[in-house]
Design a protein around this motif. Sequence first.
Motif, PDB file in Angstrom:
ATOM      1  N   VAL A 163       0.836  -1.208   0.000  1.00  0.00           N
ATOM      2  CA  VAL A 163       0.000   0.000   0.000  1.00  0.00           C
ATOM      3  C   VAL A 163       0.867   1.253   0.000  1.00  0.00           C
ATOM      4  O   VAL A 163       0.592   2.228  -0.712  1.00  0.00           O
ATOM      5  N   ALA A 164       1.948   1.244   0.787  1.00  0.00           N
ATOM      6  CA  ALA A 164       2.842   2.402   0.837  1.00  0.00           C
ATOM      7  C   ALA A 164       3.546   2.610  -0.502  1.00  0.00           C
ATOM      8  O   ALA A 164       3.692   3.748  -0.966  1.00  0.00           O
ATOM      9  N   MET A 165       3.995   1.535  -1.134  1.00  0.00           N
ATOM     10  CA  MET A 165       4.660   1.662  -2.429  1.00  0.00           C
ATOM     11  C   MET A 165       3.706   2.216  -3.480  1.00  0.00           C
ATOM     12  O   MET A 165       4.081   3.056  -4.308  1.00  0.00           O
ATOM     13  N   PHE A 166       2.447   1.763  -3.430  1.00  0.00           N
ATOM     14  CA  PHE A 166       1.458   2.308  -4.365  1.00  0.00           C
ATOM     15  C   PHE A 166       1.229   3.788  -4.118  1.00  0.00           C
ATOM     16  O   PHE A 166       1.165   4.592  -5.056  1.00  0.00           O
ATOM     17  N   ALA A 167       1.126   4.183  -2.849  1.00  0.00           N
ATOM     18  CA  ALA A 167       0.890   5.593  -2.522  1.00  0.00           C
ATOM     19  C   ALA A 167       2.056   6.466  -2.971  1.00  0.00           C
ATOM     20  O   ALA A 167       1.858   7.572  -3.500  1.00  0.00           O
ATOM     21  N   ILE A 168       3.282   5.980  -2.775  1.00  0.00           N
ATOM     22  CA  ILE A 168       4.456   6.744  -3.197  1.00  0.00           C
ATOM     23  C   ILE A 168       4.498   6.867  -4.719  1.00  0.00           C
ATOM     24  O   ILE A 168       4.792   7.945  -5.264  1.00  0.00           O
ATOM     25  N   ALA A 169       4.194   5.771  -5.408  1.00  0.00           N
ATOM     26  CA  ALA A 169       4.189   5.805  -6.872  1.00  0.00           C
ATOM     27  C   ALA A 169       3.129   6.766  -7.395  1.00  0.00           C
ATOM     28  O   ALA A 169       3.369   7.530  -8.344  1.00  0.00           O
ATOM     29  N   GLN A 170       1.955   6.756  -6.770  1.00  0.00           N
ATOM     30  CA  GLN A 170       0.886   7.651  -7.206  1.00  0.00           C
ATOM     31  C   GLN A 170       1.228   9.103  -6.902  1.00  0.00           C
ATOM     32  O   GLN A 170       0.824  10.014  -7.638  1.00  0.00           O
ATOM     33  N   GLU A 171       1.993   9.349  -5.832  1.00  0.00           N
ATOM     34  CA  GLU A 171       2.384  10.705  -5.476  1.00  0.00           C
ATOM     35  C   GLU A 171       3.342  11.297  -6.510  1.00  0.00           C
ATOM     36  O   GLU A 171       3.219  12.463  -6.897  1.00  0.00           O
ATOM     37  N   PHE A 172       4.306  10.512  -6.973  1.00  0.00           N
ATOM     38  CA  PHE A 172       5.325  11.029  -7.881  1.00  0.00           C
ATOM     39  C   PHE A 172       4.955  10.850  -9.355  1.00  0.00           C
ATOM     40  O   PHE A 172       5.477  11.577 -10.206  1.00  0.00           O
ATOM     41  N   ALA A 173       4.099   9.901  -9.659  1.00  0.00           N
ATOM     42  CA  ALA A 173       3.754   9.648 -11.062  1.00  0.00           C
ATOM     43  C   ALA A 173       2.250   9.661 -11.277  1.00  0.00           C
ATOM     44  O   ALA A 173       1.746   9.045 -12.211  1.00  0.00           O
ATOM     45  N   GLY A 174       1.527  10.358 -10.403  1.00  0.00           N
ATOM     46  CA  GLY A 174       0.077  10.394 -10.517  1.00  0.00           C
ATOM     47  C   GLY A 174      -0.405  11.481 -11.463  1.00  0.00           C
ATOM     48  O   GLY A 174       0.348  12.381 -11.863  1.00  0.00           O
ATOM     49  N   ASN A 175      -1.686  11.399 -11.789  1.00  0.00           N
ATOM     50  CA  ASN A 175      -2.314  12.395 -12.665  1.00  0.00           C
ATOM     51  C   ASN A 175      -3.456  13.134 -11.981  1.00  0.00           C
ATOM     52  O   ASN A 175      -4.343  13.660 -12.643  1.00  0.00           O
ATOM     53  N   GLY A 176      -3.454  13.135 -10.635  1.00  0.00           N
ATOM     54  CA  GLY A 176      -4.507  13.807  -9.891  1.00  0.00           C
ATOM     55  C   GLY A 176      -5.752  12.973  -9.705  1.00  0.00           C
ATOM     56  O   GLY A 176      -6.769  13.492  -9.236  1.00  0.00           O
ATOM     57  N   LYS A 177      -5.697  11.679 -10.041  1.00  0.00           N
ATOM     58  CA  LYS A 177      -6.844  10.793  -9.903  1.00  0.00           C
ATOM     59  C   LYS A 177      -6.476   9.608  -9.031  1.00  0.00           C
ATOM     60  O   LYS A 177      -5.317   9.185  -8.974  1.00  0.00           O
ATOM     61  N   TYR A 178      -7.500   9.044  -8.354  1.00  0.00           N
ATOM     62  CA  TYR A 178      -7.299   7.817  -7.607  1.00  0.00           C
ATOM     63  C   TYR A 178      -7.022   6.678  -8.579  1.00  0.00           C
ATOM     64  O   TYR A 178      -7.753   6.495  -9.571  1.00  0.00           O
TER      65      TYR A 178
END
Length: 361
Positions: A163-178
Amino acid sequence: MASSGKEFAAPHQAASDMAGDDSRLTDYRKAKSRPARILNHCVAAGTCLLLAFAPLAFGAVEPWAIFILQAGTALLLTAWAAGTIAFRQKIVFSRLFVPVLLFAALVAWQLLGNGSAYWYATWQKALLWTAYGILFFLVTQCFRRDNWLRWFAIAASIYGFLVAMFAIAQEFAGNGKYYWMVTNQARAPFFGSYANHSHYAGLMEMLIPFPLVLALARWPPLAQRVLYGFSAAIMSTSIFLSQSRGGIIAFAAELGVLAILAARGRRRRRQMVLLVSFCALLIFFLMLIQPVGLWSRFMELGKPMDTAHDPNRLTILKDSLHMVGQRPLLGWGFGAFEAAYPPFRSFYTDFTVNAAHDDFL
């Protein structure tokens, strides 16, 4: 001699028959307990899946996720109760039931004695927390053995790391969406799969002790202890990335409590060295990632929340103290803060204040 031989043979035959009866009785008990073990394993697995589902479903705040959570706990409790009655299993009592039951009694008084400022909100909150209570009860009944608790701790460590790895990945490579797909309609600062970044930090605070304690334990091999420590460091780093002020302060308090416990143990020197090494690894990760705007987040604590007409959270806390003064023991109703707060509000705003922003109050 023949008669004497028969007399000597009879006791041996009787003993053999008794041994056969004991063996058949043992086999019968094993066959009878096998379905009970299978049912217990199924309920335990279902409990773990439900616990894993809730954080991934945006923290289980949407109506459909709340329904799955409540319906799932009801089905698991029904299955456990049917197995307990059918196989005559005992209910394990835990001293932790006492505060849970006292809290349930308080909420029941608020519902039955018109002690809530908004009865429907208290009722909905009570249903949700009943599901939480059922999950807590099932964990105490299904995870009785040490090996089960050990596997639960390992599973929680792996789950928290993913879960933490997913959250970090979404933080740095996210597009503003869940999940890179679902639009953030509230436009609130979300993190990971949670609609509220502080709630994500709360999840990590509950999961981090599992890998951290496993890293300090003696029984895992050295390679596994290193992996557990690395997992705890990644999960801790994600708390700082979420920029949850309360989450960071609570995590620091967690480390302080763990340091006190480690210092009082028999292997305190070894455990303190490992704990200091973990803190050094965490600092290294933070220097590597460098969370942007973290210090400014703490500086905003005394500033207005949204507009010039809105107060800071300290003003809300002061107003909430007047609420505590009027009902210091029984409160205004579970989940009814939004309805009870307006008469005590000392400012004008177009926004809804739905919480005191302080768990103690």
